[in-house]
Scaffold this motif. Structure first.
Motif, PDB file in Angstrom:
ATOM      1  N   LYS A  73       0.831  -1.203   0.000  1.00 43.69           N
ATOM      2  CA  LYS A  73       0.000   0.000   0.000  1.00 43.69           C
ATOM      3  C   LYS A  73       0.865   1.252   0.000  1.00 43.69           C
ATOM      4  CE  LYS A  73      -2.851   0.491   3.476  1.00 43.69           C
ATOM      5  NZ  LYS A  73      -4.041   0.320   4.339  1.00 43.69           N
ATOM      6  N   ALA A  74       2.010   1.183   0.669  1.00 44.50           N
ATOM      7  CA  ALA A  74       2.930   2.318   0.684  1.00 44.50           C
ATOM      8  C   ALA A  74       3.447   2.610  -0.721  1.00 44.50           C
ATOM      9  CB  ALA A  74       4.088   2.043   1.633  1.00 44.50           C
ATOM     10  N   ALA A  75       3.768   1.556  -1.471  1.00 44.84           N
ATOM     11  CA  ALA A  75       4.239   1.738  -2.844  1.00 44.84           C
ATOM     12  C   ALA A  75       3.159   2.365  -3.710  1.00 44.84           C
ATOM     13  CB  ALA A  75       4.679   0.398  -3.430  1.00 44.84           C
ATOM     14  N   LEU A  76       1.923   1.991  -3.460  1.00 41.28           N
ATOM     15  CA  LEU A  76       0.805   2.561  -4.202  1.00 41.28           C
ATOM     16  C   LEU A  76       0.643   4.041  -3.880  1.00 41.28           C
ATOM     17  CD1 LEU A  76      -1.630   2.465  -6.026  1.00 41.28           C
ATOM     18  CD2 LEU A  76      -2.903   1.305  -4.210  1.00 41.28           C
ATOM     19  N   PHE A  77       0.776   4.396  -2.615  1.00 40.41           N
ATOM     20  CA  PHE A  77       0.658   5.802  -2.253  1.00 40.41           C
ATOM     21  C   PHE A  77       1.798   6.610  -2.867  1.00 40.41           C
ATOM     22  CE2 PHE A  77       1.208   9.565   0.367  1.00 40.41           C
ATOM     23  CZ  PHE A  77      -0.093  10.060   0.396  1.00 40.41           C
ATOM     24  N   ASP A  78       3.000   6.053  -2.867  1.00 44.11           N
ATOM     25  CA  ASP A  78       4.125   6.735  -3.507  1.00 44.11           C
ATOM     26  C   ASP A  78       3.823   7.010  -4.982  1.00 44.11           C
ATOM     27  OD1 ASP A  78       5.514   6.681  -1.149  1.00 44.11           O
ATOM     28  OD2 ASP A  78       6.878   5.067  -1.735  1.00 44.11           O
ATOM     29  N   ALA A  79       3.172   6.053  -5.631  1.00 48.31           N
ATOM     30  CA  ALA A  79       2.830   6.229  -7.041  1.00 48.31           C
ATOM     31  C   ALA A  79       1.797   7.342  -7.219  1.00 48.31           C
ATOM     32  CB  ALA A  79       2.290   4.922  -7.616  1.00 48.31           C
ATOM     33  N   ILE A  80       0.841   7.418  -6.298  1.00 46.52           N
ATOM     34  CA  ILE A  80      -0.154   8.480  -6.354  1.00 46.52           C
ATOM     35  C   ILE A  80       0.524   9.843  -6.261  1.00 46.52           C
ATOM     36  CG2 ILE A  80      -2.083   9.555  -5.114  1.00 46.52           C
ATOM     37  CD1 ILE A  80      -2.991   6.754  -4.327  1.00 46.52           C
ATOM     38  N   VAL A  81       1.457   9.957  -5.335  1.00 46.53           N
ATOM     39  CA  VAL A  81       2.187  11.218  -5.161  1.00 46.53           C
ATOM     40  C   VAL A  81       2.970  11.556  -6.426  1.00 46.53           C
ATOM     41  CG1 VAL A  81       4.055  12.356  -3.919  1.00 46.53           C
ATOM     42  CG2 VAL A  81       2.359  11.007  -2.665  1.00 46.53           C
ATOM     43  N   THR A  82       3.727  10.584  -6.909  1.00 48.43           N
ATOM     44  CA  THR A  82       4.575  10.813  -8.076  1.00 48.43           C
ATOM     45  C   THR A  82       3.751  11.230  -9.288  1.00 48.43           C
ATOM     46  OG1 THR A  82       6.206   9.221  -7.286  1.00 48.43           O
ATOM     47  CG2 THR A  82       6.268   9.787  -9.624  1.00 48.43           C
TER      48      THR A  82
ATOM     49  N   ALA B  43       5.127  18.069 -14.108  1.00 46.32           N
ATOM     50  CA  ALA B  43       5.354  19.440 -13.645  1.00 46.32           C
ATOM     51  C   ALA B  43       6.833  19.758 -13.558  1.00 46.32           C
ATOM     52  CB  ALA B  43       4.681  19.649 -12.295  1.00 46.32           C
ATOM     53  N   HIS B  44       7.625  18.847 -12.966  1.00 47.94           N
ATOM     54  CA  HIS B  44       9.053  19.110 -12.839  1.00 47.94           C
ATOM     55  C   HIS B  44       9.862  18.409 -13.925  1.00 47.94           C
ATOM     56  CE1 HIS B  44       9.814  15.070 -11.199  1.00 47.94           C
ATOM     57  NE2 HIS B  44       8.706  15.234 -10.523  1.00 47.94           N
TER      58      HIS B  44
ATOM     59  N   HIS C  78       8.827  12.759  -2.838  1.00 45.57           N
ATOM     60  CA  HIS C  78       8.535  12.304  -4.195  1.00 45.57           C
ATOM     61  C   HIS C  78       7.812  13.350  -5.027  1.00 45.57           C
ATOM     62  CE1 HIS C  78       9.939   8.296  -3.356  1.00 45.57           C
ATOM     63  NE2 HIS C  78       9.071   8.127  -2.379  1.00 45.57           N
ATOM     64  N   GLY C  79       7.196  14.330  -4.363  1.00 42.61           N
ATOM     65  CA  GLY C  79       6.405  15.310  -5.090  1.00 42.61           C
ATOM     66  C   GLY C  79       6.935  16.717  -5.000  1.00 42.61           C
ATOM     67  N   LYS C  80       6.828  17.293  -3.812  1.00 45.02           N
ATOM     68  CA  LYS C  80       7.173  18.698  -3.643  1.00 45.02           C
ATOM     69  C   LYS C  80       8.642  18.995  -3.936  1.00 45.02           C
ATOM     70  CE  LYS C  80       6.967  22.970  -2.340  1.00 45.02           C
ATOM     71  NZ  LYS C  80       6.351  23.973  -3.216  1.00 45.02           N
ATOM     72  N   MET C  81       9.551  18.202  -3.380  1.00 42.16           N
ATOM     73  CA  MET C  81      10.966  18.511  -3.507  1.00 42.16           C
ATOM     74  C   MET C  81      11.478  18.458  -4.954  1.00 42.16           C
ATOM     75  SD  MET C  81      12.443  19.818  -1.054  1.00 42.16           S
ATOM     76  CE  MET C  81      14.078  19.730  -1.766  1.00 42.16           C
ATOM     77  N   PRO C  82      11.124  17.443  -5.753  1.00 42.17           N
ATOM     78  CA  PRO C  82      11.573  17.471  -7.146  1.00 42.17           C
ATOM     79  C   PRO C  82      11.096  18.711  -7.889  1.00 42.17           C
ATOM     80  CG  PRO C  82      10.846  15.271  -6.569  1.00 42.17           C
ATOM     81  CD  PRO C  82      10.459  16.156  -5.424  1.00 42.17           C
TER      82      PRO C  82
ATOM     83  N   ARG D 210      14.312  24.169   4.864  1.00 47.12           N
ATOM     84  CA  ARG D 210      13.702  25.415   4.443  1.00 47.12           C
ATOM     85  C   ARG D 210      13.103  25.296   3.048  1.00 47.12           C
ATOM     86  NH1 ARG D 210      17.801  30.232   5.391  1.00 47.12           N
ATOM     87  NH2 ARG D 210      15.945  31.362   4.718  1.00 47.12           N
ATOM     88  N   ARG D 211      13.381  24.200   2.348  1.00 45.73           N
ATOM     89  CA  ARG D 211      12.869  24.023   0.996  1.00 45.73           C
ATOM     90  C   ARG D 211      11.466  23.413   1.057  1.00 45.73           C
ATOM     91  NH1 ARG D 211      18.216  21.038  -1.465  1.00 45.73           N
ATOM     92  NH2 ARG D 211      19.708  22.600  -0.828  1.00 45.73           N
ATOM     93  N   ARG D 212      10.490  24.191   1.370  1.00 42.46           N
ATOM     94  CA  ARG D 212       9.167  23.629   1.628  1.00 42.46           C
ATOM     95  C   ARG D 212       8.084  24.703   1.618  1.00 42.46           C
ATOM     96  NH1 ARG D 212       8.657  25.414   6.861  1.00 42.46           N
ATOM     97  NH2 ARG D 212      10.570  25.674   8.017  1.00 42.46           N
ATOM     98  N   ARG D 213       6.891  24.272   2.086  1.00 42.13           N
ATOM     99  CA  ARG D 213       5.771  25.120   2.501  1.00 42.13           C
ATOM    100  C   ARG D 213       5.066  25.908   1.432  1.00 42.13           C
ATOM    101  NH1 ARG D 213       8.580  27.561   7.965  1.00 42.13           N
ATOM    102  NH2 ARG D 213       8.612  25.617   9.138  1.00 42.13           N
ATOM    103  N   SER D 214       5.476  25.830   0.218  1.00 38.47           N
ATOM    104  CA  SER D 214       4.759  26.595  -0.790  1.00 38.47           C
ATOM    105  C   SER D 214       3.649  25.752  -1.380  1.00 38.47           C
ATOM    106  CB  SER D 214       5.715  27.020  -1.905  1.00 38.47           C
ATOM    107  OG  SER D 214       6.690  27.870  -1.376  1.00 38.47           O
TER     108      SER D 214
END
Length: 229
Positions: free
Chosen positions: A59-68, A74-75, A129-133, A225-229
Motif C-alpha cells: 500500500k505504501a508503494a501505491l501511495f508513492d505512485a499516487i504522489v509521483t 510538472a518538474h 517524491h512530489g514537492k521537492m523534485p 527550508r525548501r518547503r511550505r509553498s
C-alpha cells in the motif's frame, strides 16, 4: 508482430495502473488510508489482486505512485531558458498554478492531512517524491538566471519558496480549506503576474552599474527550508 504485441501489453498495463491509482485515491479519501485494503482497491479498479500486486507490492508503494503521478510532468518539463526573468518565471508560474488546480492535487493533500497523525510517512512521501523534485526544478531555474547575470540572489532556496508561496497561498490553500472557494482563470493569471513582478522587483539586476562581479553567490540553506509553498 512482436513489437505490436509488446506495445499492446504495455498500453493495457498502463491503463490498469491508471485505474488502480484512481480507485486507490478515491478509497483513501472515502475510508482513510488505514482502512483501505489492497483487495478492496483491486475490486474497485476492476482488476485482479494478482494484477494489483504485480504493479504495487504494498500500500505504501501505491501511495508513492499516487504522489509521483500527481506531481508528474510538472518538474519534468524543460525549464525556460535563462536570460529573461519575467518571461521565464511567467512560464513556471503558470505551470505551477495549473498543477495546483488539478483535482488530484487537492485530493492528495487531503489524504496526507487526514492521515498525518497515524501515518507521518505519507507526508514524507508527498514531500520527497512530489514537492521537492518540483522545488528543485524552480531552484535550478533561478540558479541559471543568477549565473546569466539577470538576478542577484543570496538565498536561492528562499527566493524559490517566496515565488511558489505567493501563488499557492492564493490559488490552492484556500480552495483546500474553504468550501466553495474558487479562483477564475483571469484571477489566476493576475496572481501569477503579480508574483513575477514581485520577484523581479526584489532580485532582478538593473541599472548600468550592474555586472557579473557585483553578483553575490547564492547560498545553500538547510533542506528543511525548501518547503511550505
Amino acid at each position: 508482430m512482436s513489437t505490436v504485441v509488446t506495445t499492446y501489453h504495455q498500453r493495457v498495463a498502463q491503463e490498469k495502473r491508471a485505474l488502480i491509482v484512481t480507485a486507490a485515491t478515491a478509497l483513501f479519501l472515502e475510508s482513510g488510508y488505514d482502512r483501505t485494503s489492497l483487495a478492496r482497491i483491486a475490486e474497485r479498479a476492476g482488476v485482479s489482486r494478482a494484477t494489483l500486486f504485480k504493479q504495487f507490492p504494498s500500500k505504501a508503494a501505491l501511495f508513492d505512485a499516487i504522489v509521483t503521478e500527481s506531481w508528474s510532468t510538472a518538474h519534468e518539463e524543460d525549464p525556460p531558458p535563462a536570460g529573461n526573468l519575467v518571461d521565464g518565471l511567467g512560464v513556471i508560474g503558470r505551470r505551477y498554478a495549473e498543477l495546483l488546480g488539478r483535482a488530484q492535487m487537492a485530493d492528495l493533500f487531503r489524504i496526507v492531512i487526514a492521515e498525518l497523525p497515524r501515518f507521518p510517512e505519507l507526508a514524507q512521501a508527498q514531500f520527497s517524491h512530489g514537492k521537492m523534485p518540483y522545488f528543485e526544478s524552480v531552484r535550478g531555474y533561478l540558479l541559471a538566471e543568477h549565473e546569466a547575470g539577470t538576478v542577484r540572489i543570496e538565498d536561492v532556496d528562499l527566493a524559490a519558496t517566496q515565488f511558489l508561496g505567493m501563488i499557492s497561498n492564493y490559488v490552492f490553500w484556500p480552495a483546500l480549506l474553504v468550501p466553495g472557494w474558487e479562483v477564475g482563470a483571469e484571477r489566476v493569471a493576475q496572481v501569477v503576474d503579480e508574483a513575477v513582478r514581485t520577484i523581479a522587483a526584489r532580485y532582478a539586476v538593473t541599472g548600468p552599474g550592474a555586472s557579473a562581479k557585483d553578483r553575490v553567490p547564492p547560498t545553500t540553506t538547510d533542506s528543511r527550508r525548501r518547503r511550505r509553498s
